[in-house]
Write an enzyme that holds these catalytic residues in place. Structure first.
Site, short mmCIF file in Angstrom:
data_model
loop_
_atom_site.label_atom_id
_atom_site.label_comp_id
_atom_site.label_asym_id
_atom_site.label_seq_id
_atom_site.Cartn_x
_atom_site.Cartn_y
_atom_site.Cartn_z
N ARG A 26 -22.35 56.22 16.39
CA ARG A 26 -22.73 54.87 15.95
C ARG A 26 -22.75 54.76 14.43
O ARG A 26 -22.86 55.75 13.73
CB ARG A 26 -24.10 54.48 16.51
CG ARG A 26 -25.27 55.37 16.06
CD ARG A 26 -26.03 54.78 14.92
NE ARG A 26 -26.95 55.73 14.30
CZ ARG A 26 -26.65 56.50 13.28
NH1 ARG A 26 -25.44 56.50 12.76
NH2 ARG A 26 -27.53 57.33 12.76
N GLY A 124 -23.83 61.71 9.84
CA GLY A 124 -24.67 60.53 9.89
C GLY A 124 -24.14 59.50 10.87
O GLY A 124 -24.60 58.37 10.91
N SER A 126 -24.18 60.13 14.12
CA SER A 126 -24.94 60.43 15.32
C SER A 126 -24.15 61.06 16.46
O SER A 126 -24.17 60.61 17.60
CB SER A 126 -25.68 59.19 15.81
OG SER A 126 -26.85 59.67 16.44
N SER A 127 -23.48 62.15 16.12
CA SER A 127 -22.88 62.96 17.19
C SER A 127 -23.98 63.55 18.05
O SER A 127 -23.78 63.82 19.24
CB SER A 127 -22.02 64.07 16.59
OG SER A 127 -22.81 65.01 15.89
N ASP A 172 -30.40 55.69 17.08
CA ASP A 172 -29.17 56.41 17.43
C ASP A 172 -28.89 56.34 18.93
O ASP A 172 -27.79 55.99 19.36
CB ASP A 172 -29.30 57.90 17.03
CG ASP A 172 -29.49 58.09 15.54
OD1 ASP A 172 -29.41 57.10 14.80
OD2 ASP A 172 -29.73 59.24 15.13
N TYR A 221 -36.00 64.71 6.53
CA TYR A 221 -36.17 63.58 7.44
C TYR A 221 -37.62 63.56 7.94
O TYR A 221 -38.29 62.53 7.93
CB TYR A 221 -35.19 63.70 8.62
CG TYR A 221 -35.16 62.48 9.52
CD1 TYR A 221 -34.16 61.51 9.37
CD2 TYR A 221 -36.12 62.28 10.50
CE1 TYR A 221 -34.14 60.39 10.17
CE2 TYR A 221 -36.11 61.16 11.31
CZ TYR A 221 -35.10 60.22 11.15
OH TYR A 221 -35.09 59.12 11.95
P1 ADP Z 1 -25.21 63.63 13.36
O1 ADP Z 1 -26.02 63.22 14.54
O2 ADP Z 1 -25.27 62.66 12.25
O3 ADP Z 1 -23.79 63.96 13.71
P2 ADP Z 1 -27.00 65.86 13.51
O4 ADP Z 1 -27.29 67.00 12.59
O5 ADP Z 1 -28.12 65.01 13.99
O6 ADP Z 1 -25.87 64.96 12.80
O7 ADP Z 1 -26.26 66.40 14.80
C1 ADP Z 1 -25.14 67.26 14.68
C2 ADP Z 1 -25.31 68.43 15.64
O8 ADP Z 1 -25.09 67.96 17.00
C3 ADP Z 1 -24.25 69.50 15.45
O9 ADP Z 1 -24.65 70.41 14.44
C4 ADP Z 1 -24.23 70.15 16.82
O10 ADP Z 1 -25.32 71.05 16.97
C5 ADP Z 1 -24.47 68.97 17.76
N1 ADP Z 1 -23.18 68.43 18.28
C6 ADP Z 1 -22.73 67.19 18.13
N2 ADP Z 1 -21.52 67.03 18.73
C7 ADP Z 1 -21.22 68.22 19.27
C8 ADP Z 1 -20.11 68.73 20.01
N3 ADP Z 1 -19.07 67.97 20.33
N4 ADP Z 1 -20.15 70.03 20.39
C9 ADP Z 1 -21.20 70.81 20.07
N5 ADP Z 1 -22.25 70.39 19.38
C10 ADP Z 1 -22.28 69.12 18.98
MG MG Z 2 -28.15 63.04 14.61
#
Ligand code: ADP
Ligand code: MG
Length: 379
Positions: A26, A124, A126-127, A172, A221
């Site tokens: 997002r 940022g 929100s993966s 998120d 945070y």
């Molecule tokens: P954001 O939410 O902004 O991307 P975060 O630090 O909150 O940053 O989340 C990122 C973390 O989410 C990654 O370091 C990993 O641990 C996990 N993650 C997200 N997508 C994947 C994926 N496709 N495979 C494995 N881990 C993932």
């Molecule tokens: Mg995140």
């Protein structure tokens, strides 16, 4: 994408998955750190995210593969302990499993799990919510549980708050869960209440991912979260949403300067979200853009969660007549800047911005011409 997901699952586990799910990343459109203060936010689901494929096992073995990570992780149903180091990505889906009993659902025991993603992580965007929501939909399906979308959002947030340990608000997960193409998601985080606001057709999003992330970002945070709660307490309210600019101005002298800055950012940002919604409904993108840039300035000066890199990009973007406004998107302390632009802003303009950045910092930001997309779903 489903064909590719099934193919990846087959090559990892030698059989087909039983359940597949998807959840988008997002953009935080406006509403920086307002969510856990009980305020409102506007976000948009992207047309990029995380896909999860799952198949049950007769034993209690759990296998975890991600196309973003080199090695397979294994755990057992009876050992739900938090993972560390290179295995720590598993904490997001593990946190979902740990949350399920809190919502009356028994967690599945053994399974093979695969995650596939086309979303930059740690930018940022929100993966983390995308992997939580897609995992939650898949695990709930495996458990045979039928729950409301709002509950899926809550389960995902619970995982991040209580297992991963980030005290994030509902932005998120709420946007990943309730997103719709060509719409912004508006959330009143106290309810929570969810609504959609049409995105004017002339809006374009450009994202510049700096690939910078403060080493202590999760701690910073949490520190901002704590500072907001301290400020609320000093003002005699439960959450900062319950105070007003007038009350705040009157109490200014009684607050520590840092608390006063944090509180002022939150209170004014909540007001900007309301104005942004009205301006969107009126189709006034110039006004929306000014609010976005004002939001960034407030993050920069009052909430102090911006960085030199993010400020540079915003400064470089907002001088362009095709840019309505620009701001950091997400928690801050690194990550990405998003610009709301007219159709006249194109690849050439984006690359010119990236070139200025490279001259200054010696690194090239990743450019995404982002499209909005639909929310989390089984596929
Ligand atoms: P954001 O939410 O902004 O991307 P975060 O630090 O909150 O940053 O989340 C990122 C973390 O989410 C990654 O370091 C990993 O641990 C996990 N993650 C997200 N997508 C994947 C994926 N496709 N495979 C494995 N881990 C993932
Ligand atoms: Mg995140």
């Amino acid at each position: 994408m489903k064909t590719l997901l099934v193919e990846k699952f087959r090559s990892a586990y030698g059989r087909a998955p039983e359940i597949c799910a998807y959840a988008p990343g997002r953009i935080e459109f406006i509403g920086n750190h307002t969510d856990y203060n009980g305020g409102t936010v506007l976000g948009a689901a992207l047309d990029r995210g995380v896909w999860v494929a799952l198949a049950g096992r007769a034993d209690a073995l759990r296998q975890w593969v991600s196309d973003q990570r080199p090695a397979r992780v294994t755990s057992r149903a009876e050992d739900g302990a938090k993972r560390v180091g290179v295995e720590s990505w598993v904490n997001y889906p593990l946190g979902v499993l740990a949350a399920l009993p809190e919502f009356g659902v028994a967690a599945p025991a053994g399974f093979d799990f695969l995650a596939m993603s086309n979303l930059p992580s740690g930018a940022g965007l929100s993966s983390s919510a995308a992997i939580e929501l897609s995992s939650a939909l898949a695990f709930l399906e495996m458990a045979g549980a039928r729950v409301a979308r709002e509950t899926v959002v809550k389960i995902a947030r619970h995982a991040e708050n209580h297992f991963v340990g980030v005290p994030c608000g509902i932005l998120d997960q709420g946007v990943s869960g309730f997103g719709q193409k060509n719409q912004l998601v508006w959330i009143d985080c106290r309810g929570p209440l969810f609504a959609t606001v049409p995105l004017p057709a002339a809006s374009h999003f450009w994202i510049f991912n700096t690939h910078t992330k403060h080493a202590l970002v999760d701690g910073l945070y949490a520190a901002r979260h704590r500072e907001c709660m301290t400020a609320a307490q000093a003002l005699g309210v439960g959450l900062l949403v319950e105070t007003s600019s007038t009350t705040l101005a009157a109490a200014q002298a009684a607050l520590a300067p840092e608390s006063a800055r944090r509180a002022r950012h939150v209170v004014e940002e909540i007001a900007r979200v309301a104005l942004a919604r009205t301006s969107l409904e009126a189709g006034d993108l110039a006004a929306v853009g000014q609010l976005l840039t004002a939001s960034h300035r407030s993050s920069q000066l009052l909430f102090e969660n911006s960085t030199e890199e993010l400020d540079f990009l915003v400064d470089a973007l907002v001088v362009s007549p095709q840019v309505f406004g620009a701001r950091l998107t997400g928690g801050g302390f690194g990550g990405a800047v998003m610009a709301l632009t007219s159709a006249a802003f194109g690849e050439a303009e984006a690359h010119a911005t990236a070139a200025l950045y490279r001259e200054k910092f010696g690194a090239t930001p990743e450019i995404l011409h982002a499209q909005t997309g639909d929310g989390a779903t089984l596929i």
